[in-house]
Design a protein around this motif. Structure first.
Motif, short mmCIF file in Angstrom:
data_model
loop_
_atom_site.label_atom_id
_atom_site.label_comp_id
_atom_site.label_asym_id
_atom_site.label_seq_id
_atom_site.Cartn_x
_atom_site.Cartn_y
_atom_site.Cartn_z
N ARG A 127 0.84 -1.19 0.00
CA ARG A 127 0.00 0.00 0.00
C ARG A 127 0.88 1.25 0.00
O ARG A 127 0.63 2.21 -0.73
N ASP A 128 1.94 1.23 0.84
CA ASP A 128 2.84 2.38 0.92
C ASP A 128 3.62 2.55 -0.39
O ASP A 128 3.86 3.68 -0.84
N GLU A 129 3.99 1.45 -1.01
CA GLU A 129 4.67 1.54 -2.31
C GLU A 129 3.73 2.09 -3.37
O GLU A 129 4.18 2.79 -4.30
N ASP A 130 2.46 1.80 -3.25
CA ASP A 130 1.50 2.35 -4.21
C ASP A 130 1.51 3.88 -4.17
O ASP A 130 1.52 4.54 -5.21
N ILE A 131 1.53 4.44 -2.96
CA ILE A 131 1.55 5.90 -2.82
C ILE A 131 2.79 6.47 -3.48
O ILE A 131 2.72 7.45 -4.24
N ARG A 132 3.93 5.86 -3.22
CA ARG A 132 5.20 6.35 -3.76
C ARG A 132 5.29 6.15 -5.27
O ARG A 132 5.90 6.95 -5.99
N SER A 133 4.69 5.07 -5.78
CA SER A 133 4.84 4.75 -7.19
C SER A 133 4.23 5.81 -8.10
O SER A 133 4.70 6.00 -9.24
N ARG A 134 3.21 6.49 -7.64
CA ARG A 134 2.50 7.45 -8.48
C ARG A 134 3.39 8.63 -8.89
O ARG A 134 3.54 8.91 -10.08
N PRO A 135 3.96 9.38 -7.93
CA PRO A 135 4.86 10.47 -8.35
C PRO A 135 6.14 9.96 -9.00
O PRO A 135 6.67 10.62 -9.91
N LEU A 136 6.65 8.80 -8.57
CA LEU A 136 7.87 8.27 -9.18
C LEU A 136 7.63 7.92 -10.65
O LEU A 136 8.49 8.15 -11.51
N TYR A 137 6.45 7.40 -10.95
CA TYR A 137 6.10 7.11 -12.35
C TYR A 137 5.95 8.41 -13.14
O TYR A 137 6.41 8.52 -14.28
N ALA A 138 5.30 9.42 -12.53
CA ALA A 138 5.14 10.71 -13.21
C ALA A 138 6.50 11.33 -13.52
O ALA A 138 6.70 11.90 -14.59
N ALA A 214 7.03 14.21 -6.14
CA ALA A 214 6.80 14.61 -7.53
C ALA A 214 7.76 15.73 -7.93
O ALA A 214 7.95 16.69 -7.18
N ALA A 215 8.34 15.61 -9.12
CA ALA A 215 9.24 16.63 -9.64
C ALA A 215 8.51 17.56 -10.60
O ALA A 215 9.09 18.07 -11.56
N MET A 216 7.23 17.81 -10.35
CA MET A 216 6.42 18.70 -11.15
C MET A 216 5.28 19.20 -10.26
O MET A 216 5.07 18.66 -9.18
N PRO A 217 4.56 20.26 -10.65
CA PRO A 217 3.40 20.68 -9.85
C PRO A 217 2.46 19.50 -9.64
O PRO A 217 2.09 18.80 -10.59
N SER A 218 2.07 19.26 -8.38
CA SER A 218 1.29 18.07 -8.03
C SER A 218 0.31 18.44 -6.93
O SER A 218 0.68 19.08 -5.95
N VAL A 219 -0.95 18.01 -7.10
CA VAL A 219 -1.98 18.32 -6.11
C VAL A 219 -2.87 17.11 -5.88
O VAL A 219 -3.03 16.26 -6.76
#
Length: 364
Positions: A127-138, A214-219
């Protein structure tokens, strides 16, 4: 509120990058089924409240947002794809599983994105990896902006309304969040049944993992509280869904264009006058960023039938500067006229009133 911060996450936020060839905006539907290493089963990240499973309804909102961006030629991408094939080994429809697993299918050679806590033995590690995977993929695909769609929860069942969160160290994310709130307010409040729906005035700073990495604007857009019965009813309403996501899309578009919060508004003189048998001209000006054409109408106030007086369309920003409506004085009296404006997407300006005095013609 969404508050999962594993202790071993990096605390520094990456430097915001300039978009390369990635999508202009990446849409992340919140949550999804994950594997729980304690119970050794697949389960959603949220419980059902008021008939809403956040893990599921966020995919519907994300699909709606995608559809609101496409007509404006904005390249958008998914984190959780809306595919209806089956997913193994969860046994769930593919669109119901968390982003971590979908990203693993796309990038099996990049476990640093979807399996970023390899040394964790916590039962919630996937579950915690899921949270991290989103901005890392972006970051990996070079997205220009990242918008996470969630519904909110609280132990207090009276908590309600729309909120947006950005990372405390990102001024651009703060601006994006506040622009989204501005135009969600404009769009949602155009629906009569949601004119008083509570919407925050500004984005809230925080340290959520989806934004921090995230290395971009993220909300994070928390559309409403599924733990509140009134909000839950709105969240399930297709009209609320459409207008809320239209507001998110418009907020993003105008953020990208460098514009400010300027909701649709009309102005006109509060009084006008003329003689019987004359056409009284009512000059109306409009401001904002409507989806053209913009329709301006004058109608008799407190009228039972045949209320419309005049109607004009503005097809571009130049025509918004002065729209001339006419009222014909058919007898000596004072009449209250209501002016309304509605754009092509259904956004409405707050109505205004003009008092028109029709004087009798002087006797020859």
């Amino acid at each position: 509120m969404y508050l999962w911060f594993p202790s071993d996450r990096p605390r520094e936020r990456p430097t915001e990058q300039v978009r390369s060839d990635g999508p202009a905006v990446l849409i992340g539907a919140g949550h999804g089924y994950y594997y729980h290493h304690g119970y050794k089963d697949w389960r959603p990240q949220r419980e059902i409240y008021n008939g809403i499973l956040e893990d599921e309804i966020t995919t519907q909102y994300a699909t709606m947002l995608y559809g609101k961006l496409l007509p404006h030629n904005i390249s958008a991408g998914w984190i959780r794809e809306a595919r209806f094939a089956g997913h193994q080994p969860s046994g769930q429809p593919y669109h119901m599983v968390a982003a971590r697993y979908q990203i693993a299918d796309k990038l099996p050679e990049r476990p640093d994105i979807w399996h970023s806590l390899p040394d964790s033995s916590d039962s919630l590690r996937e579950r915690d990896e899921d949270i991290r995977s989103r901005p890392l993929y972006a970051n990996e695909v070079g997205a220009g902006a990242l918008v996470h769609i969630h519904t909110n929860a609280s132990d207090n069942p009276s908590a309600r309304g729309t909120r947006v969160f950005h990372h405390m160290a990102s001024a651009e994310s703060s601006r994006l969040g506040s622009m989204i709130l501005c135009y969600m307010r404009e769009s949602i409040h155009s629906l009569d049944q949601y004119k008083d729906f509570p919407i925050d005035s500004a984005s809230t700073p925080g340290n959520h993992g989806e934004n921090r990495l995230a290395a971009m604007p993220s909300v994070i857009v928390e559309v409403g509280f599924h733990t509140n019965a009134e909000d839950a009813a709105a969240l399930k309403d297709i009209f609320f869904m459409g207008h809320s996501m239209a507001g998110v899309a418009k907020g993003y578009r105008l953020f990208e264009a460098g514009e400010k919060c300027l909701p649709l508004k009309i102005d006109a003189p509060v009084r006008a006058e003329g003689m019987v048998d004359d056409n009284v001209v009512i000059p109306v000006s409009a401001q904002g960023f409507p989806d053209f054409p913009l329709a301006i109408q004058a109608s008799r106030k407190n009228c039972a039938r045949r209320c419309a007086v005049d109607y004009e369309l503005a097809d571009n920003p130049d025509e918004m500067a002065e729209i001339k409506l006419a009222y014909r004085c058919d007898e000596a009296r004072v009449e209250l006229i209501e002016l309304t404006a509605r754009d092509f997407s259904g956004v409405e300006a707050e109505p205004i009133e003009v008092s028109i005095t029709c004087h009798p013609k002087p006797e020859p």
